[in-house]
Write a protein that holds these residues in place. Structure first.
Motif, PDB file in Angstrom:
ATOM      1  N   SER A  34       0.820  -1.205   0.000  1.00 50.94           N
ATOM      2  CA  SER A  34       0.000   0.000   0.000  1.00 50.94           C
ATOM      3  C   SER A  34       0.860   1.263   0.000  1.00 50.94           C
ATOM      4  CB  SER A  34      -0.923  -0.013   1.221  1.00 50.94           C
ATOM      5  OG  SER A  34      -1.662   1.168   1.272  1.00 50.94           O
ATOM      6  N   LYS A  85       3.194  11.672  -3.113  1.00 52.89           N
ATOM      7  CA  LYS A  85       1.806  11.201  -3.186  1.00 52.89           C
ATOM      8  C   LYS A  85       1.388  11.214  -4.643  1.00 52.89           C
ATOM      9  CE  LYS A  85       0.053  12.841   1.280  1.00 52.89           C
ATOM     10  NZ  LYS A  85      -0.875  13.809   1.902  1.00 52.89           N
ATOM     11  N   ALA A  86       1.232  10.040  -5.221  1.00 53.64           N
ATOM     12  CA  ALA A  86       0.844   9.971  -6.633  1.00 53.64           C
ATOM     13  C   ALA A  86      -0.660  10.179  -6.749  1.00 53.64           C
ATOM     14  CB  ALA A  86       1.222   8.610  -7.207  1.00 53.64           C
ATOM     15  N   PRO A  87      -1.102  10.920  -7.764  1.00 52.68           N
ATOM     16  CA  PRO A  87      -2.551  11.074  -7.953  1.00 52.68           C
ATOM     17  C   PRO A  87      -3.174   9.753  -8.411  1.00 52.68           C
ATOM     18  CG  PRO A  87      -1.365  12.088  -9.762  1.00 52.68           C
ATOM     19  CD  PRO A  87      -0.331  11.641  -8.771  1.00 52.68           C
ATOM     20  N   VAL A 123      -7.364  10.702  -3.298  1.00 51.72           N
ATOM     21  CA  VAL A 123      -6.134   9.937  -3.388  1.00 51.72           C
ATOM     22  C   VAL A 123      -5.011  10.860  -3.883  1.00 51.72           C
ATOM     23  CG1 VAL A 123      -5.020   8.002  -4.543  1.00 51.72           C
ATOM     24  CG2 VAL A 123      -7.423   7.848  -3.840  1.00 51.72           C
ATOM     25  N   GLY A 124      -3.862  10.727  -3.264  1.00 51.79           N
ATOM     26  CA  GLY A 124      -2.748  11.615  -3.611  1.00 51.79           C
ATOM     27  C   GLY A 124      -2.768  12.887  -2.787  1.00 51.79           C
ATOM     28  N   GLN A 125      -3.848  13.082  -2.022  1.00 48.96           N
ATOM     29  CA  GLN A 125      -3.893  14.227  -1.097  1.00 48.96           C
ATOM     30  C   GLN A 125      -4.153  13.721   0.318  1.00 48.96           C
ATOM     31  OE1 GLN A 125      -6.538  17.345  -2.471  1.00 48.96           O
ATOM     32  NE2 GLN A 125      -5.919  17.044  -4.563  1.00 48.96           N
ATOM     33  N   SER A 126      -5.419  13.524   0.619  1.00 49.20           N
ATOM     34  CA  SER A 126      -5.771  13.249   2.012  1.00 49.20           C
ATOM     35  C   SER A 126      -5.954  11.769   2.324  1.00 49.20           C
ATOM     36  CB  SER A 126      -7.046  13.998   2.364  1.00 49.20           C
ATOM     37  OG  SER A 126      -8.055  13.671   1.422  1.00 49.20           O
ATOM     38  N   THR A 180      -4.486   8.848   2.598  1.00 46.45           N
ATOM     39  CA  THR A 180      -3.146   8.271   2.615  1.00 46.45           C
ATOM     40  C   THR A 180      -3.174   6.857   3.186  1.00 46.45           C
ATOM     41  OG1 THR A 180      -2.775   9.114   4.833  1.00 46.45           O
ATOM     42  CG2 THR A 180      -2.136  10.549   3.016  1.00 46.45           C
ATOM     43  N   PRO A 181      -2.123   6.079   2.921  1.00 49.71           N
ATOM     44  CA  PRO A 181      -2.035   4.756   3.540  1.00 49.71           C
ATOM     45  C   PRO A 181      -2.095   4.825   5.069  1.00 49.71           C
ATOM     46  CG  PRO A 181      -0.420   4.947   1.791  1.00 49.71           C
ATOM     47  CD  PRO A 181      -1.024   6.315   1.963  1.00 49.71           C
TER      48      PRO A 181
END
Lengths: 460, 454
Positions: free
Chosen positions: A67, A143-145, B18-21, B23-24
């Motif tokens: 993940s 952080k990849a989109p 996704v890619g902002q808030s 997160t894993p």
């Protein structure tokens, strides 16, 4: 006594060797996704291979790692359960930018760890590991989109390709002709599905125990003599020509002779070197400061130099590359065969020692007897992490031994004399100071080790 | 600002970009919280086909295993399939990884309990408390959960829907249906279901890859391609799914997107044909459900907005059917979840038995126009805005169950309520004609806006 302070410190080690912790205590999903995101950020995206040993926590860890890597834009390819050496080879042979091995190596089943390797399949060196730690501590991960997230791939053939790469370096005909009977203890670890088949394909008669990856470790997964009693009994009962023991992830190899004796894992490197140097692979021998002087004896027999490094797999691997070594390895039984890869590889070690037995056509006990016999004594002192380096420094200042002809400070303190040495260093993986002493006479080695254990305990 | 607004942690779940808030870390935290909340057991996970689904799935599995929960991954599937699977597999809970009708950049977690129903408000608050306290269960290495896969969940779900469908009527009509699955979770299964029911199927946007060719909310303005396809193929109707297969919208044989409110009206019309008992819907849903109630002599009970609120009211009154005006149909004979496959079976069966077209069926209802509006409103201003609306509508018949619902002559109404998921006030108005509905909605927005501005 001293175990109290070890329990008091949290079972977590974040070091240049990776992240190691106890599942259910310190090795939490949160820590794992953070570290894998840090690694994904550090490699800057691209393909990352992951593998694991057979610990029951491996799946939990692998999911967290997957993940975290995906989130940073990495493409994850999961090799499943396979030896770490197979992962390292797959990373080197592919377009991958790095790899993560999920294994606590020889540590018991409560532990697990992430070991990070770079695009050439070698573990991160201290500078690279420091960069990774800085990314981790900074917590600003890539952080990849959503439309740049890659699906997870699988590669079930990496273990097989690794066996093939090892086989290519061996004299398969000679091994086949020798018709050896080999006992093997896979400690139900990552080699379970590979080694018995590998040996059978070499024409050996195989007697395997603890080769079920679904079962727990039958003993501590460290191939040292105290953990080899089952294998020794098996070798005797089966009248095998030799017995070999893996650790959990296939980097260290232990040996049992046809007489059912466990001479110690220091002989793994000597025997493998005998094979490699004997067949004429060019280059020096690389080993670490804590490994037996018997390595010098083997090397000098073939007119080769020995290069000593600090303790740690990456130091061995990098020195092997830099010096164009014929072979490299550690007294713990982890051997690097540069013609295969710069990874510690217990299956390759096993293959080469079997090759040596076949080629020389002599019992393994005789091959061992030819190597000058020293006694190496390994002790450890539990030491709270905050005292480790200062205690070592105090110890060094207090030393005034007449037999010392040379002092090496590359990794802790190593005092070297004509007929003996003692090496005192801080463990990379546990809150301990390690004391290793070697001498031709058993009493001398024990006295030497005990003396420095006493000194360390007094300081603590 | 974008970062703040892109994360919603509330009683309906966790939703983020996704890619902002999203997160894993956030996802493993919620997985550990849910595992702690359940205190072990088996959790079923299903996901829609958004590309971020695999990242989130892996984080969920890692978090759940660490708390000792075992996981059964049922793969890409409609959300109702996951809810069915929780019951079928005797699991202790379930998680749907889907941002439903929201754009592809979003994803979300929706938590469901052992009865296959989403957590209600109180349960969701308990889960949030566990999450915020952060003291999660951590099991040792030999007591971690196990991981399993179940490829059969979709087939079991389809079998149940097929078993409930009037296959004789549908297959003798053999309607020509265009299905637009928005490349979402319902793609393969809807096409298969329709074929098995005896329809001639033309599928568009039927690759479940999460690359949405239109906004996934099945409202009229997003259905242009489907309307065109219905006309082009001379189909009897068009069906539009959302991304996770819970909501359904219908396009008539004339290629008109008749509006998602008709989905529930038709489905309730069918369920009330043969079943005796109350219907349940929310306060913001069309009065057409009241017409259905009158038609078949059943009571209509209104709940607060939100699937779980409708479901819990249905259970309380032993309803024969229910759902929401956004196209979410709940057939309690199958399960207490919004399920657009179940809705397809009901509506196609009803259409076949009636022997009428969609347009004709629509005309059996009194003409209705619905206008939906929203107004940004900070949390601190909501009380003031709702109070102003109450005062403004003094003298009208009011329902104050959730926000303010005011009734007017000619069965017109307006409902204003704070959103559960966003800092906005939602306004819905219904009247015989569009102009009146528009006027009612605008009036409510204006009153609320004045109150907010002070």
């Amino acid at each position: 006594m001293s175990s109290l302070s070890a329990e008091a410190s949290r079972p977590l080690k974040i070091t240049i060797g990776g992240v190691r912790g106890v599942v259910g205590e310190t090795l939490t999903p949160d820590l794992l996704v953070n570290f894998s995101q840090a690694f994904g950020t550090w490699v800057g995206g691209g393909r990352v291979l992951i593998s694991r040993d057979t610990r029951p926590s491996g799946r939990m860890v692998a999911h967290c790692v997957t993940s975290g890597l995906i989130a940073t834009g990495c493409e994850v390819v999961d090799l499943g359960i396979c030896p770490t050496a197979a992962l390292q080879l797959a990373v080197r042979q592919s377009e991958a930018v790095g790899g993560i091995a999920i294994t606590a190596g020889h540590n018991n089943a409560r532990w697990n760890a992430l070991k990070f390797c770079r695009d050439d399949g070698i573990y991160l060196n201290p500078r690279q590991a420091q960069e990774l730690l800085n990314v981790y501590h900074q917590r600003e991960f890539a952080k990849a989109p959503w439309n740049k997230l890659a699906p997870v791939g699988r590669d079930d053939a990496a273990g097989e390709r690794h066996l093939e790469a090892v086989r290519e370096q061996l004299d398969v005909d000679a091994i086949r002709a020798a018709g050896l009977k080999i006992a093997v203890d896979c400690t139900n670890g990552a080699c379970s599905r590979f080694t018995p088949r590998f040996l059978a394909d070499l024409g050996c008669e195989v007697v395997a125990i603890n080769d079920d990856p679904e079962l727990p470790f039958p003993h501590e997964p460290r191939p040292t003599p105290p953990n080899l009693s089952q294998l020794r009994a098996l070798v005797s009962a089966a009248e095998a020509d030799a017995g070999f023991a893996h650790d959990a992830d296939g980097d260290r190899l232990g040996i049992v002779t046809e007489a059912g004796e466990a001479p110690g894992e220091e002989y793994t490197l000597c025997l493998a070197a005998e094979m490699v140097l004997g067949r004429g692979d060019p280059g020096p021998v690389v080993t670490n400061l804590s490994t037996s002087m018997a390595v010098e004896d083997v090397a000098s027999k073939y007119g080769r130099e020995v290069i000593r490094t600090g303790v740690g797999q990456v130091f061995i691997s990098e020195a092997a590359v830099d010096h164009g070594a014929a072979i490299a390895g550690e007294g713990s039984g982890g051997i690097v065969f540069p013609r295969i890869n710069y990874a510690h590889d217990s299956i390759a070690a096993l293959g080469h020692i079997v090759n040596l037995m076949a080629e020389r056509d002599r019992p393994i006990s005789e091959l061992i007897a030819e190597i000058p016999r020293y006694t190496i004594v390994k002790r450890e002192v539990v030491c709270p992490p905050q005292r480790a380096y200062s205690a070592l420094e105090e110890l060094r200042r207090g030393i005034d031994a007449p037999w010392v002809t040379e002092t090496n400070l590359d990794d802790g303190v190593k005092l070297i004399g004509e007929d003996r040495w003692v090496h005192i260093r801080v463990s990379m993986t546990e809150p301990r100071i390690r004391v290793i002493a070697e001498a031709a006479a058993e009493g001398l080695a024990i006295d030497l080790a005990e003396e420095y254990v006493r000194r360390a305990n007094r300081l603590l | 600002m974008a970062g703040i607004q892109s994360l919603k942690i509330g009683v309906s779940g966790v939703r983020g970009v996704v890619g902002q808030s999203l997160t894993p870390q956030l996802v493993v935290g919620f997985a550990e919280a849910f595992g702690t909340y359940l205190d072990g057991g088996v959790v079923v996970i299903g996901r829609d086909p958004r590309p971020s689904g695999e990242m989130i799935l892996n984080a969920l599995v890692g978090g759940l295993l660490s708390t000792g929960c075992s996981v059964i991954d049922i793969g890409v599937c409609p959300t109702p399939t996951m809810q069915h699977a929780v019951v079928d597999l005797g699991a202790d809970g379930g998680i749907a990884v889907t941002a439903s009708h929201h754009p592809a950049a979003w994803n979300a977690l929706k938590f469901c309990r052992e009865d296959g129903i989403f957590l209600n408000q109180h349960q969701a608050e308990e889960l949030l408390n566990v999450y915020h306290q952060g003291a999660f269960v951590q099991r040792p290495h030999d007591a971690l959960g196990r991981m399993g896969h179940d490829e059969g969940a979709i087939n079991r779900h389809l079998t149940k829907v097929l078993y409930s469908a009037d296959l004789d009527a549908i297959s003798s009509l053999a309607p020509k249906v265009v299905i637009d699955s928005v490349n979402g979770a319902g793609a393969d299964c809807a096409e298969g279901l329709l074929q098995k029911m005896g329809c001639e199927v033309i599928a568009i946007n039927d690759v479940p890859n999460g690359r949405f060719p239109r906004e996934p909310e099945p409202i009229a303005e997003n259905l242009g391609q489907l309307c065109e396809a219905v006309r082009e193929h001379g189909a009897d109707l068009g069906l539009a799914q959302d991304a996770d297969g819970d909501r359904l919208a219908i396009v008539s044989e004339e290629g008109e997107a008749i509006g998602e409110e008709y989905t529930l009206a038709f489905a309730c019309d069918v369920m009330a044909e043969t079943r005796k008992g109350p219907l349940v819907t929310n306060l913001s849903t069309s009065r057409m459900i009241d017409e259905v109630g009158e038609r078949h002599g059943c009571e209509v009970v209104r709940s607060k907005v939100g699937e779980v609120n409708v479901v819990e009211t249905m259970l309380a009154v032993d309803a024969i059917g229910g759902g929401e005006g956004n196209g979410g149909v709940i057939d309690p004979n199958l399960h207490y979840c919004r399920d657009n496959l179940a809705a397809m079976a009901l509506i196609l069966g009803g259409m076949a038995r009636r022997g009428i077209t969609i347009t004709e069926w629509k005309r059996t209802f009194r003409p209705s126009a619905i206008v939906k509006e929203k107004l940004p409103c900070s949390a601190g201003m909501i009380g003031r805005a709702i109070l102003a609306l109450q005062r403004h509508y003094e003298g009208q018949t009011l329902d104050l169950t959730e926000g303010v619902k005011a009734f007017f002559d000619g069965d017109a109404w307006v409902h204003a309520r704070p959103s559960n998921t966003e800092p906005i006030i939602r306004v819905v108005a219904e009247a015989d004609d569009h102009a009146t509905a528009r006027w009612l909605a605008d009036e409510a927005v204006q009153v609320a806006a004045q109150a907010i501005e002070g």
